[in-house]
Design an enzyme around this catalytic site. Structure first.
Site, PDB file in Angstrom:
ATOM      1  N   LYS A  13       0.822  -1.212   0.000  1.00 19.46           N
ATOM      2  CA  LYS A  13       0.000   0.000   0.000  1.00 19.46           C
ATOM      3  C   LYS A  13       0.855   1.262   0.000  1.00 19.46           C
ATOM      4  CE  LYS A  13      -2.376  -0.972   3.703  1.00 19.46           C
ATOM      5  NZ  LYS A  13      -1.690  -2.240   4.034  1.00 19.46           N
ATOM      6  N   ARG A  88     -10.150   0.659   9.379  1.00 21.14           N
ATOM      7  CA  ARG A  88      -9.738  -0.722   9.587  1.00 21.14           C
ATOM      8  C   ARG A  88     -10.922  -1.642   9.901  1.00 21.14           C
ATOM      9  NH1 ARG A  88      -4.162  -1.274  10.392  1.00 21.14           N
ATOM     10  NH2 ARG A  88      -3.042   0.686  10.673  1.00 21.14           N
ATOM     11  N   ARG A 122      12.979  -9.490   4.603  1.00 18.52           N
ATOM     12  CA  ARG A 122      13.555  -8.155   4.759  1.00 18.52           C
ATOM     13  C   ARG A 122      14.653  -8.146   5.818  1.00 18.52           C
ATOM     14  NH1 ARG A 122       8.250  -4.293   4.434  1.00 18.52           N
ATOM     15  NH2 ARG A 122       7.833  -5.248   6.472  1.00 18.52           N
ATOM     16  N   ARG A 155      13.665  -7.130  11.639  1.00 15.95           N
ATOM     17  CA  ARG A 155      12.819  -6.382  12.558  1.00 15.95           C
ATOM     18  C   ARG A 155      11.840  -7.322  13.252  1.00 15.95           C
ATOM     19  NH1 ARG A 155       9.949  -1.588   9.456  1.00 15.95           N
ATOM     20  NH2 ARG A 155       8.849  -3.435   8.725  1.00 15.95           N
ATOM     21  N   ARG A 166      -0.417 -10.832  12.262  1.00 17.44           N
ATOM     22  CA  ARG A 166      -0.915  -9.595  11.648  1.00 17.44           C
ATOM     23  C   ARG A 166      -1.846  -9.906  10.475  1.00 17.44           C
ATOM     24  NH1 ARG A 166       3.893  -5.812  10.123  1.00 17.44           N
ATOM     25  NH2 ARG A 166       2.211  -4.307   9.837  1.00 17.44           N
TER      26      ARG A 166
END
Length: 283
Positions: A13, A88, A122, A155, A166
């Site tokens: 996004k 949301r 990542r 992270r 999530r």
């Protein structure tokens, strides 16, 4: 145009928002940013929000809506805005409808397994902030930053179990928004695993639509692309502005075919005037 971006964490996004800001010339609004700005400026709403946050509580939806109402009333939102990360939930969407007219909800569709691969791959450098991906953008030496030579880390948000949690939360709480906006005829979905562009190539397409009472609906593209094609989305971006421009600046010039035409930025727009308020234009 007032646009909402929908999609799971890691769907892309933020990247799409940056692209649309450049193409549309409107701001992208994050509720997190407006909360921080209100607290920094010590506004009455910011003070209220800080009390909740200092107490470890969620900021109530109505307070967020009030902050958002202040933000979209600013001058830079006159031509529209992009909302990323809000609403949301359906109650938030209903509250948003009370303060703003949303023209399009754009949903980025990306399978869970692709998102997991993106996010768990990542790597970041805590010293200089450089970001890498083990497959898409690997460092020259594994786990070592190309820029400063420090060790790369994963992270906490990119840990596999956190990513899965999530995604579960998104599918449970936020994904139902697609049905909410689809019922209003405002949902457009694009494949987030592929590249995108508002207009690609030079081949013309006819996008048919109905325009009634200021609302655009029943959009059908002659290319017969599946998955709510890019041409329909491009039409959504341009139609509202062009219709308003015609109403304000053009005297309709009718011909025997029952259309009037206007040129905006080199594109010919032709609208039917047969009472059905249907029309088409070449994109």
């Amino acid at each position: 145009m007032n646009l909402i971006l929908l999609g799971a964490p890691g769907a892309g996004k933020g990247t799409l928002a940056s692209y649309l800001i450049e193409k549309m010339g409107v701001p992208s609004i994050s509720t997190g940013n407006i909360l921080r700005e209100a607290i920094k400026n010590n506004t009455p709403l910011g003070q209220s929000a800080k009390e909740y946050m200092d107490a470890g509580k969620l900021v109530p939806d109505q307070l967020v809506i009030d902050l958002l109402k202040e933000r979209i009333a600013k001058r830079d939102c006159k031509s529209g805005f992009i909302l990323d990360g809000f609403p949301r939930t359906i109650p938030q969407a209903e509250a948003l409808d009370e303060i703003a007219k949303i023209d399009c909800a754009l949903a980025l569709e990306v399978p869970n397994e692709v998102i997991e691969k993106r996010m768990t791959g990542r790597r970041v450098c805590l010293r200089c902030g450089a970001t890498y991906h083990v497959e898409a953008n690997p460092p020259r030496v594994a786990d070592v930053c190309d820029i400063c030579g420090d060790k790369l880390v994963i992270r906490s948000d990119d840990q596999a179990d956190v990513v899965r949690h999530r995604l579960e939360t998104y599918h449970e709480q936020t994904e139902p928004l697609k049905g909410y906006y689809d019922a209003q005829g405002k949902l457009k979905s694009i494949d987030g695993t592929k590249g995108y562009a508002i207009v690609e190539g030079s081949e013309p397409y006819e996008v048919e639509f109905e325009y009634k009472g200021g609302e655009i609906s029943r959009m059908i593209c002659s290319c017969f692309c599946s998955y709510n094609c890019k041409h329909e989305f491009a039409a959504m971006l341009q139609l509202k502005e062009t219709l308003e421009m015609i109403e304000k600046h053009y005297a309709a010039q009718y011909d025997e075919t029952g259309y009037f035409a206007a040129v905006n930025k080199g594109t010919l727009f032709a609208f039917a005037i047969d009472g059905k308020e249907a029309g088409s234009f070449t994109l």
